[in-house]
Each structure stands twice: as structure tokens, then as C-alpha cells.
Scaffold this motif. Structure first.
Motif, PDB file in Angstrom:
ATOM      1  N   ALA A 270       0.832  -1.207   0.000  1.00 35.55           N
ATOM      2  CA  ALA A 270       0.000   0.000   0.000  1.00 35.55           C
ATOM      3  C   ALA A 270       0.868   1.259   0.000  1.00 35.55           C
ATOM      4  CB  ALA A 270      -0.940  -0.015   1.204  1.00 35.55           C
ATOM      5  N   ALA A 271       1.936   1.252   0.823  1.00 36.98           N
ATOM      6  CA  ALA A 271       2.848   2.397   0.847  1.00 36.98           C
ATOM      7  C   ALA A 271       3.610   2.514  -0.469  1.00 36.98           C
ATOM      8  CB  ALA A 271       3.833   2.243   2.017  1.00 36.98           C
ATOM      9  N   TYR A 272       3.962   1.378  -1.070  1.00 38.58           N
ATOM     10  CA  TYR A 272       4.680   1.373  -2.347  1.00 38.58           C
ATOM     11  C   TYR A 272       3.803   1.973  -3.448  1.00 38.58           C
ATOM     12  CZ  TYR A 272       7.612  -0.567  -6.105  1.00 38.58           C
ATOM     13  OH  TYR A 272       8.426  -0.733  -7.203  1.00 38.58           O
ATOM     14  N   ALA A 273       2.511   1.582  -3.442  1.00 42.49           N
ATOM     15  CA  ALA A 273       1.583   2.140  -4.432  1.00 42.49           C
ATOM     16  C   ALA A 273       1.380   3.637  -4.210  1.00 42.49           C
ATOM     17  CB  ALA A 273       0.247   1.395  -4.366  1.00 42.49           C
ATOM     18  N   GLN A 274       1.325   4.047  -2.938  1.00 38.21           N
ATOM     19  CA  GLN A 274       1.165   5.472  -2.653  1.00 38.21           C
ATOM     20  C   GLN A 274       2.392   6.259  -3.085  1.00 38.21           C
ATOM     21  OE1 GLN A 274      -1.495   6.993  -1.627  1.00 38.21           O
ATOM     22  NE2 GLN A 274      -0.545   9.032  -1.479  1.00 38.21           N
ATOM     23  N   LEU A 275       3.583   5.699  -2.853  1.00 36.17           N
ATOM     24  CA  LEU A 275       4.813   6.357  -3.304  1.00 36.17           C
ATOM     25  C   LEU A 275       4.823   6.481  -4.823  1.00 36.17           C
ATOM     26  CD1 LEU A 275       7.691   7.464  -2.813  1.00 36.17           C
ATOM     27  CD2 LEU A 275       8.504   5.090  -2.851  1.00 36.17           C
ATOM     28  N   ALA A 276       4.445   5.410  -5.518  1.00 38.76           N
ATOM     29  CA  ALA A 276       4.385   5.465  -6.976  1.00 38.76           C
ATOM     30  C   ALA A 276       3.359   6.494  -7.447  1.00 38.76           C
ATOM     31  CB  ALA A 276       4.043   4.083  -7.534  1.00 38.76           C
ATOM     32  N   THR A 277       2.235   6.586  -6.741  1.00 34.84           N
ATOM     33  CA  THR A 277       1.201   7.574  -7.092  1.00 34.84           C
ATOM     34  C   THR A 277       1.730   8.990  -6.955  1.00 34.84           C
ATOM     35  OG1 THR A 277      -0.533   6.040  -6.338  1.00 34.84           O
ATOM     36  CG2 THR A 277      -1.116   8.365  -6.556  1.00 34.84           C
ATOM     37  N   GLU A 278       2.413   9.270  -5.850  1.00 38.90           N
ATOM     38  CA  GLU A 278       2.935  10.624  -5.625  1.00 38.90           C
ATOM     39  C   GLU A 278       4.065  10.953  -6.595  1.00 38.90           C
ATOM     40  OE1 GLU A 278       3.831  11.369  -1.529  1.00 38.90           O
ATOM     41  OE2 GLU A 278       1.968  10.435  -0.838  1.00 38.90           O
ATOM     42  N   ALA A 279       4.893   9.950  -6.917  1.00 31.86           N
ATOM     43  CA  ALA A 279       5.959  10.181  -7.898  1.00 31.86           C
ATOM     44  C   ALA A 279       5.367  10.463  -9.272  1.00 31.86           C
ATOM     45  CB  ALA A 279       6.886   8.967  -7.955  1.00 31.86           C
ATOM     46  N   ALA A 346     -10.987  12.620 -14.956  1.00 37.11           N
ATOM     47  CA  ALA A 346     -10.333  11.332 -15.122  1.00 37.11           C
ATOM     48  C   ALA A 346      -9.395  11.112 -13.927  1.00 37.11           C
ATOM     49  CB  ALA A 346      -9.543  11.262 -16.427  1.00 37.11           C
ATOM     50  N   VAL A 347      -9.173   9.856 -13.624  1.00 37.04           N
ATOM     51  CA  VAL A 347      -8.351   9.502 -12.461  1.00 37.04           C
ATOM     52  C   VAL A 347      -7.385   8.399 -12.862  1.00 37.04           C
ATOM     53  CG1 VAL A 347      -8.336   8.611 -10.103  1.00 37.04           C
ATOM     54  CG2 VAL A 347     -10.168  10.136 -10.835  1.00 37.04           C
ATOM     55  N   LEU A 348      -6.115   8.563 -12.480  1.00 40.91           N
ATOM     56  CA  LEU A 348      -5.089   7.539 -12.664  1.00 40.91           C
ATOM     57  C   LEU A 348      -4.908   6.788 -11.346  1.00 40.91           C
ATOM     58  CD1 LEU A 348      -2.334   9.349 -14.758  1.00 40.91           C
ATOM     59  CD2 LEU A 348      -3.415   7.177 -15.366  1.00 40.91           C
ATOM     60  N   HIS A 349      -5.044   5.462 -11.396  1.00 35.74           N
ATOM     61  CA  HIS A 349      -4.883   4.618 -10.213  1.00 35.74           C
ATOM     62  C   HIS A 349      -3.600   3.801 -10.352  1.00 35.74           C
ATOM     63  CE1 HIS A 349      -8.994   5.400  -8.786  1.00 35.74           C
ATOM     64  NE2 HIS A 349      -9.358   5.321 -10.064  1.00 35.74           N
ATOM     65  N   VAL A 350      -2.929   3.587  -9.234  1.00 35.11           N
ATOM     66  CA  VAL A 350      -1.741   2.737  -9.175  1.00 35.11           C
ATOM     67  C   VAL A 350      -2.102   1.470  -8.414  1.00 35.11           C
ATOM     68  CG1 VAL A 350       0.658   2.541  -8.430  1.00 35.11           C
ATOM     69  CG2 VAL A 350      -0.221   4.736  -9.229  1.00 35.11           C
ATOM     70  N   ASP A 351      -1.846   0.314  -9.021  1.00 31.34           N
ATOM     71  CA  ASP A 351      -2.155  -0.960  -8.378  1.00 31.34           C
ATOM     72  C   ASP A 351      -1.213  -1.203  -7.213  1.00 31.34           C
ATOM     73  OD1 ASP A 351      -4.014  -1.287 -10.376  1.00 31.34           O
ATOM     74  OD2 ASP A 351      -2.636  -2.423 -11.660  1.00 31.34           O
ATOM     75  N   GLU A 352      -1.743  -1.819  -6.135  1.00 34.17           N
ATOM     76  CA  GLU A 352      -0.933  -2.161  -4.974  1.00 34.17           C
ATOM     77  C   GLU A 352      -0.212  -3.475  -5.247  1.00 34.17           C
ATOM     78  OE1 GLU A 352      -3.150  -2.158  -1.407  1.00 34.17           O
ATOM     79  OE2 GLU A 352      -3.842  -0.108  -1.628  1.00 34.17           O
ATOM     80  N   ASP A 353       0.823  -3.401  -6.058  1.00 37.67           N
ATOM     81  CA  ASP A 353       1.571  -4.585  -6.457  1.00 37.67           C
ATOM     82  C   ASP A 353       2.998  -4.171  -6.709  1.00 37.67           C
ATOM     83  OD1 ASP A 353       2.418  -7.005  -7.320  1.00 37.67           O
ATOM     84  OD2 ASP A 353       0.938  -7.233  -8.917  1.00 37.67           O
ATOM     85  N   SER A 354       3.940  -5.097  -6.399  1.00 43.58           N
ATOM     86  CA  SER A 354       5.356  -4.771  -6.583  1.00 43.58           C
ATOM     87  C   SER A 354       5.875  -5.150  -7.961  1.00 43.58           C
ATOM     88  CB  SER A 354       6.197  -5.521  -5.527  1.00 43.58           C
ATOM     89  OG  SER A 354       6.069  -6.926  -5.684  1.00 43.58           O
ATOM     90  N   THR A 355       5.061  -5.800  -8.801  1.00 45.15           N
ATOM     91  CA  THR A 355       5.567  -6.282 -10.075  1.00 45.15           C
ATOM     92  C   THR A 355       5.566  -5.220 -11.143  1.00 45.15           C
ATOM     93  OG1 THR A 355       3.347  -7.041 -10.656  1.00 45.15           O
ATOM     94  CG2 THR A 355       4.769  -8.615  -9.557  1.00 45.15           C
ATOM     95  N   GLY A 356       4.912  -4.124 -10.979  1.00 44.83           N
ATOM     96  CA  GLY A 356       4.825  -3.085 -12.018  1.00 44.83           C
ATOM     97  C   GLY A 356       5.545  -1.816 -11.660  1.00 44.83           C
TER      98      GLY A 356
END
Length: 530
Positions: A270-279, A346-356
Motif C-alpha cells: 500500500a505504501a509502495y503504491a502510494q509512493l508510486a502515485t505521488e511520484a 479522469a483519475v489515474l490509479h496505481v495498483d498495490e503490487d510490486s511487479t509493475g
């Protein structure tokens, strides 16, 4: 002659021990299985399986108490009938007659350690597999009985249904309510759905082929209607993913790689997805504010998009695009232009996954530029992060990447309050898990070794109370056993509540064992003088 006496004492001791073990096991096992029966609505066959799987858990606590009862009762009767005095008059020492009790104590200690470190976790996993195999029957039985079912373990999804068809694996008249921290975030309804459970080692998956699907929970409470849809839900362990149910090698592996523990991995992703979202929000904002206002490109496996927008904003765990928005869609393989859409939201979502991590774009009320057709919602999934961002996110492992120092480097600035909260939550979970591992290993070890002095004290109290009621010796010997349990619980609580003082918690646990050893030495010193 001495061996004959010892064999006689051990036979009497073991007979009482066996009867006490059987009786207590049946009573406590039936009590322990009530919670799963009430929670999951188990059938008779499943209750029998769970009862067998939970038996090693109850044996871990029953064996010491049964041995304590047997030793106090047998040696108390042995002393009250003057058989002990007769043996001592014949030249057989007291400690020689205690050897059968000591042998039982050692056997119980070894059995307790094996049960707690290896057998009990293994049977808990078997119970988990049994519940997974019967997950569909559990779901359907609960809906038939109560009309709804709250998906374990955290009750994030609440499923209502009007009719159940177990033979066809169908539910009719369905309402699925999704919760997040006690608030309703999504409501889905369907005329009918076919359900299939797909259990995995580390999580469980429910797949639904839904007919007459409707969904509410989008901005502005917009309803989405589809004739047919396929949904997937992931949920964790049915019995709870807890350190106390782990084997020794599993605890060692978790300590070496914290991502193997699901509660940590869930927060970390969840934190990884949030970091990717903010980046992504920072990178997108910089490009949209640039002088040339270049289009932003996101590539995917089958489709790629290039879009422009007036701006963007970080919206909790997503990136909200500010209109007017223009999206050009292309075939990723041939590069052929498929269509162009325009919208205001429109909204961009980041999946909570480490593979992408993977990306998806949701467009609300878009209009096809070439035909003017108005769509309720358009979804583009399986998009990839831009390569520069992906490289910065994959610079190290997940835990290292989301650490505050590394996250500040990725974001080129401070993290948002949402990410900072997830980082603090992850830090607490990691520290708590490490403390739980140390506490659990110390608890099992202290309690297992403590069986020896505990049973020896029971033998001594049985001999001392020879003139009183036989059960009074057992009652008196339960006090030191209770002291050991209290020190173990107290030490465990100290380690959990004051994580920086874990050594003092361990000291409290071992102090209870030391107190039992000192008490046993004092009792036998007194008996040797009489």
C-alpha cells in the motif's frame, strides 16, 4: 526390586496422566471449536475436522496440567498409604522413587516443545486448508441462514443475497458492500452471480461471473451498469495470520525477510503504491506545467495512451486529472490509432503490487471525438509507469524503497501525510512483528522447560500433604504453575508494550522459571531432611 517399584509407580502415574489428558482434551477442544463454528457456520463434517486440527493446540496446555494432576494425585496416595515410608525403610531413597515422576516430567517437556514449535503450527495450517476447501459451502450456508455474510478476516466485504443455488454455485439478488476503515466506499449489485473459490498459499481469491451488474461509488455517485462482468476479491487467512501460529523456521524466515509476513507485506505494498502515485503526480505535474505542454504517454501491454490535461492533483491514493482532458488511444503492438476521447474528469490509479507497479485510467462521461458518442465510463488498464519513474522505484527492494530517506529521494521532496502515515504504520508493524517473534519463541521455550520443575513441585506437594485431602496437593501445586503463566504473560506484554525494553520482558519470563526451580529445590531439600 528398585526397578520393579519404579515401574509400578510409573504405571500408576501414567494411567492417571492418560485419563486426565483424554478428559481435559475433549472438554477444551469442544470449547475451542465454538468460535470457528459461530464465525463460519461450519457443518458436522467440518466441525470434526476442525476439532482434530485444534487438538494439538489444546494438548500444548493440557499435557503439563494433566501431568501435574497425575503426579500430585499418585505420589499423594503413595505417601498417604505409607508405601513411601515402607520403601524408605527398605533402604530405597526418596529420590529413587521420584525418578518415574522426573521421567514423566521430561517426556512432557519434550512433547510440549515439539507440539508448540512444530506440530501445533502444522495443524493450524491444515485447519486453514480445510476451511479454504469448504469456503463455498461456508459462504452459501451463512447466506441461507442469515441472508448475508461478512468476508473474513477483516470484514471488508459484506455480501447479501436473496436466493442460493448450491448445485449451480449461483447467488441471486446480490448486494456487495465494500468498507474501508468503517466507511462504505463502494456498493455493487447484481441480478445473479456464479461464484468460484480459488485458494492460494498466501491468500484466497473469490471470482464472480456477474449478470446484470451495477456499481456505485464513483465521483458524484455515478452508477455503472453492465450486462455482464467478472470480479475478483482477494482476502487473507481465514484463521488470521498470526506469529503465534508460525513454525520456528517460518519465524526465522520472516525475521530474515519481513515481506514474507502478510500483514507487513500488505502495508508495504500500500505504501509502495502510494509512493508510486505521488511520484507519478509530481512527474505529470512538471510536464503539464512545462512551456511546451507536451502530451504525457503511458504504454501498456495491449493499449497505450497519450493525453493532455489542464493540470493534475494528488487525490489521496490516486492522481486526479483536471479538464479539459484529451486522450489518444493506440494499439501497443502496431501503433495504430484507435480513438480519441475527451472528458472533464479522469483519475489515474496505481495498483498495490510490486511487479509493475501497474496503472489504470478511469474516464468519467467521456465523449468519442470522431462520433460524438457519450460514454458513462471508460477504463484503460494494464498501463505501465514511465521508465524513469520505474527505475527509481525499482532501485532497491520494496521496504528499502518506501523508507522515508529513499522515498524523499524518489519524490525529490517530502512525502504526503498519507504516505507518512503508511510509513509510520509499517514501522510499527515491523517492530511489533520482530518483538512478537522474540516473545513467542521465549514463551514456548520457557513454558516447555517449566514443565519439569512444575511437575516435580506437584510430586513434592503430594508427599508433603499426605495427611490432607489428595486434591489439596494438586491445588497447592497449581499456584507455582499459575505464577509461571503470569510471568510469561507479563513478560510478553512488557515486550509488546515497551518494544525498546524487550530484554526486560524476556527477563521476566525466565524469572518465573527460575522461581519454580528454586521452589522445587527448597521442597526436596525439606523432604530429604524428613
Amino acid at each position: 526390586m528398585v526397578f520393579t517399584l519404579q515401574r509400578y509407580v510409573f504405571r500408576e502415574l501414567f494411567r492417571v496422566f492418560l485419563l486426565a489428558t483424554i478428559g481435559l482434551t475433549l472438554i477444551l477442544s469442544l470449547g475451542g471449536v465454538l468460535a470457528p463454528v459461530q464465525e463460519y457456520g461450519l457443518g458436522p463434517r467440518q466441525v470434526v475436522h476442525i476439532l482434530l486440527y485444534f487438538m494439538p493446540i489444546t494438548l500444548t496446555f493440557i499435557l503439563p496440567m494433566a501431568a501435574l494432576f497425575a503426579s500430585a494425585l499418585t505420589y499423594g496416595r503413595f505417601a498417604s498409604d505409607n508405601e513411601l515410608d515402607a520403601c524408605r525403610a527398605s533402604g530405597v531413597s526418596l529420590f529413587t522413587m521420584v525418578y518415574p515422576g522426573l521421567a514423566l516430567a521430561i517426556l512432557v517437556a519434550i512433547a510440549n516443545l515439539i507440539l508448540s514449535f512444530h506440530v501445533m503450527p502444522y495443524f493450524v495450517h491444515l485447519a486453514e486448508k480445510s476451511l479454504k476447501a469448504d469456503a463455498k459451502q461456508i459462504l452459501f450456508r451463512n447466506i441461507e441462514r442469515r441472508g448475508f455474510y461478512k468476508m473474513p478476516p477483516d470484514g471488508q466485504f459484506l455480501i447479501y443475497a436473496d436466493y442460493v443455488d448450491l448445485k449451480r454455485d449461483m447467488l441471486s439478488g446480490i448486494v456487495v458492500v465494500q468498507y474501508d476503515q468503517g466507511a462504505i466506499t463502494m456498493i455493487r449489485t447484481a441480478d445473479a452471480a456464479r461464484i468460484q473459490f480459488d485458494p492460494h498459499d498466501r491468500f484466497n481469491e473469490v471470482r464472480l461471473d456477474v449478470y446484470g451488474f451495477r456499481q456505485m461509488g464513483l465521483p458524484g455517485d455515478t452508477w455503472i451498469t453492465l450486462d455482464r462482468a467478472s470480479l475478483q476479491y482477494h482476502f487473507g487467512s481465514l484463521l488470521g495470520d498470526d506469529i503465534k501460529f508460525k513454525k520456528v523456521n517460518e519465524m526465522k524466515q520472516i525475521r530474515a525477510n519481513l515481506m514474507l509476513f502478510d500483514p507487513i507485506a500488505k502495508i508495504a505494498f500500500a505504501a509502495y503504491a502510494q509512493l508510486a502515485t505521488e511520484a507519478l503526480a509530481r512527474d505529470l505535474s512538471e510536464q503539464l506545467r512545462s512551456a511546451d505542454h507536451g502530451a504525457y504517454t503511458l504504454r501498456g501491454d495491449s493499449r497505450s495512451i497519450r493525453f493532455t490535461a489542464a493540470g493534475c492533483a494528488l487525490d489521496d491514493r490516486a492522481v486526479k486529472l483536471i479538464g479539459p482532458i484529451r486522450v489518444e488511444e493506440y494499439d501497443s503492438v502496431s501503433g495504430k490509432h484507435l480513438q480519441t476521447l475527451r472528458c472533464d474528469t479522469a483519475v489515474l490509479h496505481v495498483d498495490e503490487d510490486s511487479t509493475g507497479p501497474g496503472l489504470s485510467l478511469d474516464m468519467y462521461n467521456p465523449r468519442v471525438e470522431s462520433t460524438g458518442q457519450l460514454l458513462t465510463r471508460y477504463h484503460v488498464h494494464r498501463l505501465r509507469m514511465p521508465q524513469p519513474l520505474l527505475q527509481s522505484l525499482r532501485h532497491a527492494g520494496v521496504l528499502e524503497t518506501i523508507a522515508p530517506e529513499r522515498a524523499a529521494v524518489v519524490l525529490k521532496g517530502p512525502a504526503s501525510s498519507t504516505l507518512a502515515s503508511l510509513q509510520k504504520q509499517l514501522d510499527r508493524e515491523i517492530r511489533g512483528t520482530l518483538v512478537d517473534i522474540e516473545a513467542e519463541m521465549a514463551t514456548r521455550l520457557v513454558f516447555g522447560i517449566g514443565c519439569v520443575p512444575m511437575i516435580l513441585i506437584g510430586i513434592g506437594m503430594g508427599i508433603i500433604n499426605r495427611g490432607g485431602h489428595i486434591l489439596s496437593a494438586f491445588g497447592a501445586s497449581c499456584v507455582p504453575a499459575a505464577v509461571l503463566v503470569v510471568t510469561i504473560i507479563s513478560g510478553k506484554n512488557v515486550m509488546k508494550n515497551a518494544m525498546s525494553e524487550g530484554v526486560s520482558g524476556t527477563t521476566i519470563m525466565w524469572s518465573g522459571l527460575v522461581a519454580l526451580v528454586v521452589l522445587a529445590a527448597f521442597i526436596y531439600r525439606r523432604l530429604a531432611r524428613t
